[in-house]
Design an enzyme around this catalytic site. Structure first.
Site, short mmCIF file in Angstrom:
data_model
loop_
_atom_site.label_atom_id
_atom_site.label_comp_id
_atom_site.label_asym_id
_atom_site.label_seq_id
_atom_site.Cartn_x
_atom_site.Cartn_y
_atom_site.Cartn_z
N LYS A 112 -0.42 -4.91 39.02
CA LYS A 112 -0.03 -5.26 40.06
C LYS A 112 -0.89 -6.90 40.90
O LYS A 112 -0.88 -7.39 41.69
CB LYS A 112 -1.05 -4.18 41.58
CG LYS A 112 0.66 -3.07 41.02
CD LYS A 112 0.66 -1.82 42.24
CE LYS A 112 1.74 -1.48 42.64
NZ LYS A 112 1.60 -0.62 43.13
N LYS A 195 12.41 -1.78 36.92
CA LYS A 195 12.81 -0.58 37.96
C LYS A 195 13.28 -0.90 39.89
O LYS A 195 12.47 -1.74 40.35
CB LYS A 195 11.32 0.30 37.98
CG LYS A 195 10.92 1.30 39.05
CD LYS A 195 10.03 1.51 38.90
CE LYS A 195 9.25 1.49 39.96
NZ LYS A 195 8.28 2.74 41.11
N LYS A 198 10.67 -0.07 46.61
CA LYS A 198 10.84 -0.43 47.48
C LYS A 198 10.15 -1.60 48.01
O LYS A 198 10.74 -2.39 48.92
CB LYS A 198 9.87 0.80 48.05
CG LYS A 198 10.41 1.86 48.14
CD LYS A 198 8.75 3.18 49.21
CE LYS A 198 8.37 4.53 49.01
NZ LYS A 198 7.30 4.21 48.36
#
Ligand code: AQP
Length: 332
Positions: A112, A195, A198
């Site tokens: 991230k 993957k 959201k």
């Protein structure tokens, strides 16, 4: 009953089908045999840039989708993380026994922070796994059902529990991760080796629980497949078709070979139509129920408050023990 803890971030208006298959469907089944705590982890969601008014809305929406998917707030403890201040308090304590290098080895942080760049990466994102450890340990949790991407965080949680226990005396139960099967992992419809998420960059590959059913059907019809033309599970060479098969199997409870047989000799068009129907039938009622719940936010807030009180009772017991063990002066 043994205790279970899990949670999800209110990081979007709607959950996606990966959250539903990979988490909610399992939670729904597990709540029968466990004393389950399900949290909407809003304190985790603020570790990245967010809009305050929207966060409130997303938090309610996430809670409504838990309930609509079958989490029963009268049986399981379904609450909002920030309503139980013990989470933040225990996270601080745990951060004092977490090694800097140890935290730096967390691969989710590395991924991230690389994505956001150093300037947009907060210390909160770095200590995210410590807050997650606090979430789990406060409830003397036996099992934590998570995706394999969260396994490292649960390992850290176990290490911290053991370290605290050996330094200050038996305080925390050491939780076990329950990692979902590979077949419960859902990939992006347009990019079937990534993957489904959201926070995906593009919307075309994500199936949202709260979308109009016809919109989801369209996305399935446009899902990336391959040129072979046969409905066959082969994760390596046919990631698109395999992903659709996994979704089909998960939602119907059928085995993949039985679905392959049903569509043998038929094209992808037929298969996708079949899957679209399955998804629409599954999502339709969940969506309706969630929207109904969201129509009465006061009642939803009331349910969340009752559950937060239940969660606080358990969490505060653990926190008081922790404060005592580490030598904080008790307030009289
Ligand atoms: N694609 C997926 N397949 C199977 N399970 C999935 N989960 C998420 N995506 C898939 C599971 O859903 C839960 C949600 O966890 P989270 O909200 O903490 O965040 P996440 O895992 O990072 O999920 P997202 O959707 O990708 O959210 P963002 O974009 O906000 O990071 C977990 O149990 C996870 O395993």
């Amino acid at each position: 009953k043994p205790r279970l803890y899990s949670g999800m971030q209110p990081s979007a208006d709607s959950l996606q089908i990966g959250n539903y298959i990979g988490a909610l469907m399992q939670w729904r089944d597990l709540q029968e045999s466990y004393d389950a705590f399900f949290s909407v982890v809003d304190l985790h969601a603020i570790t990245v840039a967010q809009d305050p008014e929207h966060l409130r809305e997303k938090t309610r929406r996430t809670a409504a989708q838990y309930i609509a998917a079958g989490i029963e707030p009268s049986r399981s403890t379904l609450y909002v993380q920030s309503h139980v201040p013990a989470h933040a308090e225990l996270a601080w304590i745990l951060s004092t026994i977490t090694g800097f290098g140890e935290a730096g080895r967390m691969t989710q942080f590395k991924d991230k922070s690389q994505r956001y760049g150093a300037d947009a990466t907060s210390v909160g994102l770095f200590t995210y796994p410590v807050l997650m450890a606090a979430d789990i340990l406060l409830y003397q949790t036996d099992i934590v059902p998570v995706g394999d991407d969260q396994k490292q965080h649960v390992e850290l949680t176990r290490d911290l529990a053991e370290r605290f226990n050996s330094r200050f005396g038996q305080t925390f139960r050491v939780p076990m991760p329950v990692i979902q099967q590979d077949t419960a992992r859902i990939y992006d419809l347009q990019n079937p080796t990534a993957k489904m998420s959201k926070s995906a960059e593009t919307d075309a590959g994500v199936l949202w629980l709260l979308d109009e059913p016809s919109k989801s059907a369209k996305k399935i019809m446009r899902a990336v497949t391959d040129s072979e033309g046969s409905v066959r599970y082969d994760r390596e060479n046919k990631p698109g078709v395999s992903n659709l098969l996994v979704i089909y199997a998960a939602l119907t409870g059928r085995q993949i070979p039985a679905i392959e047989d049903e569509y043998a000799g038929r094209g992808y068009g037929d298969f996708k139509k079949g899957l679209a129907q399955v998804v629409v039938e599954e999502f339709g009622p969940v969506r309706e129920r969630a929207l109904e719940l969201l129509d009465d936010p006061a009642e939803l807030d009331r349910v969340l408050a009752v559950n937060a009180a239940k969660a606080s009772e358990v969490a505060n017991r653990t926190l008081a023990d922790v404060y005592e063990k580490i030598g904080l002066l008790r307030r009289v």
